[in-house]
Design a protein around this motif. Structure first.
Motif, mmCIF file in Angstrom:
data_model
loop_
_atom_site.group_PDB
_atom_site.id
_atom_site.type_symbol
_atom_site.label_atom_id
_atom_site.label_comp_id
_atom_site.label_asym_id
_atom_site.label_seq_id
_atom_site.Cartn_x
_atom_site.Cartn_y
_atom_site.Cartn_z
ATOM 1 N N ALA A 105 0.823 -1.209 0.000
ATOM 2 C CA ALA A 105 0.000 0.000 0.000
ATOM 3 C C ALA A 105 0.858 1.260 0.000
ATOM 4 O O ALA A 105 0.527 2.255 -0.666
ATOM 5 N N GLU A 106 1.966 1.213 0.735
ATOM 6 C CA GLU A 106 2.863 2.368 0.733
ATOM 7 C C GLU A 106 3.558 2.534 -0.610
ATOM 8 O O GLU A 106 3.835 3.652 -1.048
ATOM 9 N N VAL A 107 3.820 1.415 -1.285
ATOM 10 C CA VAL A 107 4.392 1.474 -2.635
ATOM 11 C C VAL A 107 3.404 2.140 -3.590
ATOM 12 O O VAL A 107 3.771 3.013 -4.388
ATOM 13 N N VAL A 108 2.144 1.726 -3.510
ATOM 14 C CA VAL A 108 1.103 2.297 -4.369
ATOM 15 C C VAL A 108 0.949 3.790 -4.090
ATOM 16 O O VAL A 108 0.898 4.609 -5.023
ATOM 17 N N ARG A 109 0.873 4.146 -2.819
ATOM 18 C CA ARG A 109 0.722 5.561 -2.462
ATOM 19 C C ARG A 109 1.878 6.395 -3.009
ATOM 20 O O ARG A 109 1.676 7.453 -3.617
ATOM 21 N N GLY A 110 3.102 5.917 -2.790
ATOM 22 C CA GLY A 110 4.264 6.674 -3.249
ATOM 23 C C GLY A 110 4.305 6.807 -4.766
ATOM 24 O O GLY A 110 4.659 7.872 -5.290
ATOM 25 N N ALA A 111 3.944 5.740 -5.479
ATOM 26 C CA ALA A 111 3.970 5.784 -6.949
ATOM 27 C C ALA A 111 2.917 6.744 -7.490
ATOM 28 O O ALA A 111 3.171 7.485 -8.453
ATOM 29 N N ILE A 112 1.735 6.736 -6.874
ATOM 30 C CA ILE A 112 0.676 7.656 -7.315
ATOM 31 C C ILE A 112 1.100 9.101 -7.085
ATOM 32 O O ILE A 112 0.906 9.969 -7.946
ATOM 33 N N GLN A 113 1.697 9.369 -5.931
ATOM 34 C CA GLN A 113 2.122 10.738 -5.630
ATOM 35 C C GLN A 113 3.302 11.184 -6.484
ATOM 36 O O GLN A 113 3.543 12.384 -6.620
ATOM 37 N N SER A 114 4.021 10.220 -7.077
ATOM 38 C CA SER A 114 5.180 10.585 -7.903
ATOM 39 C C SER A 114 4.779 11.055 -9.303
ATOM 40 O O SER A 114 5.606 11.624 -10.017
ATOM 41 N N VAL A 115 3.528 10.786 -9.712
ATOM 42 C CA VAL A 115 3.063 11.253 -11.023
ATOM 43 C C VAL A 115 2.988 12.770 -11.008
ATOM 44 O O VAL A 115 2.414 13.368 -10.092
ATOM 45 N N HIS A 116 3.556 13.397 -12.018
ATOM 46 C CA HIS A 116 3.690 14.857 -12.031
ATOM 47 C C HIS A 116 2.333 15.542 -11.969
ATOM 48 O O HIS A 116 1.360 15.105 -12.590
ATOM 49 N N PRO A 130 -12.326 13.523 -10.746
ATOM 50 C CA PRO A 130 -11.197 12.977 -9.972
ATOM 51 C C PRO A 130 -11.038 11.466 -10.141
ATOM 52 O O PRO A 130 -9.913 10.962 -10.230
ATOM 53 N N ARG A 131 -12.156 10.737 -10.216
ATOM 54 C CA ARG A 131 -12.087 9.293 -10.397
ATOM 55 C C ARG A 131 -11.516 8.945 -11.767
ATOM 56 O O ARG A 131 -10.670 8.046 -11.893
ATOM 57 N N GLN A 132 -11.965 9.641 -12.813
ATOM 58 C CA GLN A 132 -11.439 9.400 -14.154
ATOM 59 C C GLN A 132 -9.949 9.741 -14.227
ATOM 60 O O GLN A 132 -9.171 9.023 -14.858
ATOM 61 N N THR A 133 -9.564 10.821 -13.563
ATOM 62 C CA THR A 133 -8.155 11.213 -13.552
ATOM 63 C C THR A 133 -7.300 10.141 -12.891
ATOM 64 O O THR A 133 -6.235 9.767 -13.394
ATOM 65 N N ILE A 139 -2.988 6.260 -12.398
ATOM 66 C CA ILE A 139 -2.594 4.885 -12.104
ATOM 67 C C ILE A 139 -1.843 4.226 -13.265
ATOM 68 O O ILE A 139 -0.829 3.548 -13.031
ATOM 69 N N PRO A 140 -2.298 4.387 -14.539
ATOM 70 C CA PRO A 140 -1.511 3.776 -15.628
ATOM 71 C C PRO A 140 -0.065 4.256 -15.669
ATOM 72 O O PRO A 140 0.835 3.499 -16.058
ATOM 73 N N GLN A 141 0.189 5.503 -15.252
ATOM 74 C CA GLN A 141 1.564 5.996 -15.224
ATOM 75 C C GLN A 141 2.300 5.570 -13.956
ATOM 76 O O GLN A 141 3.535 5.469 -13.957
ATOM 77 N N ALA A 142 1.545 5.314 -12.888
ATOM 78 C CA ALA A 142 2.179 4.943 -11.617
ATOM 79 C C ALA A 142 2.567 3.467 -11.569
ATOM 80 O O ALA A 142 3.535 3.101 -10.888
ATOM 81 N N ILE A 143 1.827 2.616 -12.279
ATOM 82 C CA ILE A 143 2.067 1.177 -12.185
ATOM 83 C C ILE A 143 3.507 0.787 -12.535
ATOM 84 O O ILE A 143 4.126 -0.003 -11.813
ATOM 85 N N PRO A 144 4.097 1.312 -13.634
ATOM 86 C CA PRO A 144 5.500 0.940 -13.903
ATOM 87 C C PRO A 144 6.456 1.322 -12.775
ATOM 88 O O PRO A 144 7.457 0.641 -12.556
ATOM 89 N N GLU A 145 6.134 2.403 -12.048
ATOM 90 C CA GLU A 145 6.976 2.809 -10.920
ATOM 91 C C GLU A 145 6.856 1.837 -9.750
ATOM 92 O O GLU A 145 7.784 1.687 -8.956
ATOM 93 N N MET A 146 5.703 1.179 -9.644
ATOM 94 C CA MET A 146 5.469 0.250 -8.537
ATOM 95 C C MET A 146 6.173 -1.091 -8.729
ATOM 96 O O MET A 146 6.513 -1.769 -7.756
ATOM 97 N N MET A 147 6.346 -1.503 -9.981
ATOM 98 C CA MET A 147 6.709 -2.886 -10.259
ATOM 99 C C MET A 147 8.030 -3.353 -9.643
ATOM 100 O O MET A 147 8.103 -4.470 -9.122
#
Length: 223
Positions: A105-116, A130-133, A139-147
């Protein structure tokens, strides 16, 4: 006994370990997204539950969590007249999944917050909700950061499955200990055990690397 005679019972235990790893990693991945996103929620109730879950399972021992689910939960259920006994495999999957989910969960949070922030501003300019965003842009941009971090967690989760042997679940470690107690051939048994965990860790690493490449394919297309 010749060392080759150890392989069949060890393979049976390894199959249990594989199942535990797969099921708990999937559960942990789902929990990671639910509570990682929840921690960023503007709803204080959702955010508080998410923070509570993350801190509880990151701040306590996995072994204690496992023992609580398997030994203490049924006793708590008896006190209120409910049968809460869990089969060893269910207790193992739950403990492992809840634990890895909290770290994930902390990985997900950090990756989402890292998106510019510019990405969110562009979505707002296009009248995205906000939900569509979140689900179409962030999330599509954050997922590679999480992997890469998810890959490390998956390998750690595989190694943590050895703890389920303490609740008499017949995983790889449990089978190895049974054979060792019978044969007293500690050197051979533990060498085979080490090599089998190492081999399974390599497989998990390769699988997670392939998933990482697949998740990051949009970057190669964009370049």
């Amino acid at each position: 006994m010749h060392w080759s005679e150890y392989l069949l019972p060890l393979a049976e235990g390894a199959w249990v370990t594989v199942q535990l790893t797969v099921y708990s990693t999937i559960l942990g991945g789902v929990l990671a997204f639910v509570f990682g996103i929840g921690k960023l929620s503007s709803n204080m109730a959702i955010k508080s539950v998410s923070v509570g879950y993350i801190e509880l399972f990151r701040g306590t021992s996995l072994l204690v969590q496992l023992f609580w689910l398997y030994f203490a939960l049924p006793l708590a259920g008896m006190a209120i007249g409910i049968d809460l006994r869990l089969p060893p495999v269910v207790a193992g999957v739950l403990a492992l999944g809840l634990n890895i989910g909290a770290y994930g969960a902390e990985v997900v949070r950090g990756a989402i917050q890292s998106v510019h922030q510019n990405q969110r501003e562009a979505a707002r300019a296009l009248n995205f909700t906000p939900r569509q965003t979140l689900f179409n842009i962030v999330i599509p941009q954050a997922i590679p950061e999480m992997m890469p971090s998810f890959g490390n967690l998956a390998v750690q989760n595989l190694k943590d499955t050895a703890l389920v042997s303490l609740i008499s679940l017949g995983d790889l470690t449990f089978r190895a200990e049974q054979i060792r107690n019978f044969t007293q051939d500690s050197t051979t048994i533990y060498t085979l055990l080490l090599l089998m965990y190492f081999g399974m860790s390599l497989v998990v690493t390769v699988v997670m690397h392939l998933i990482e490449r697949f998740a990051g394919r949009w970057r190669r297309v964009g370049s």
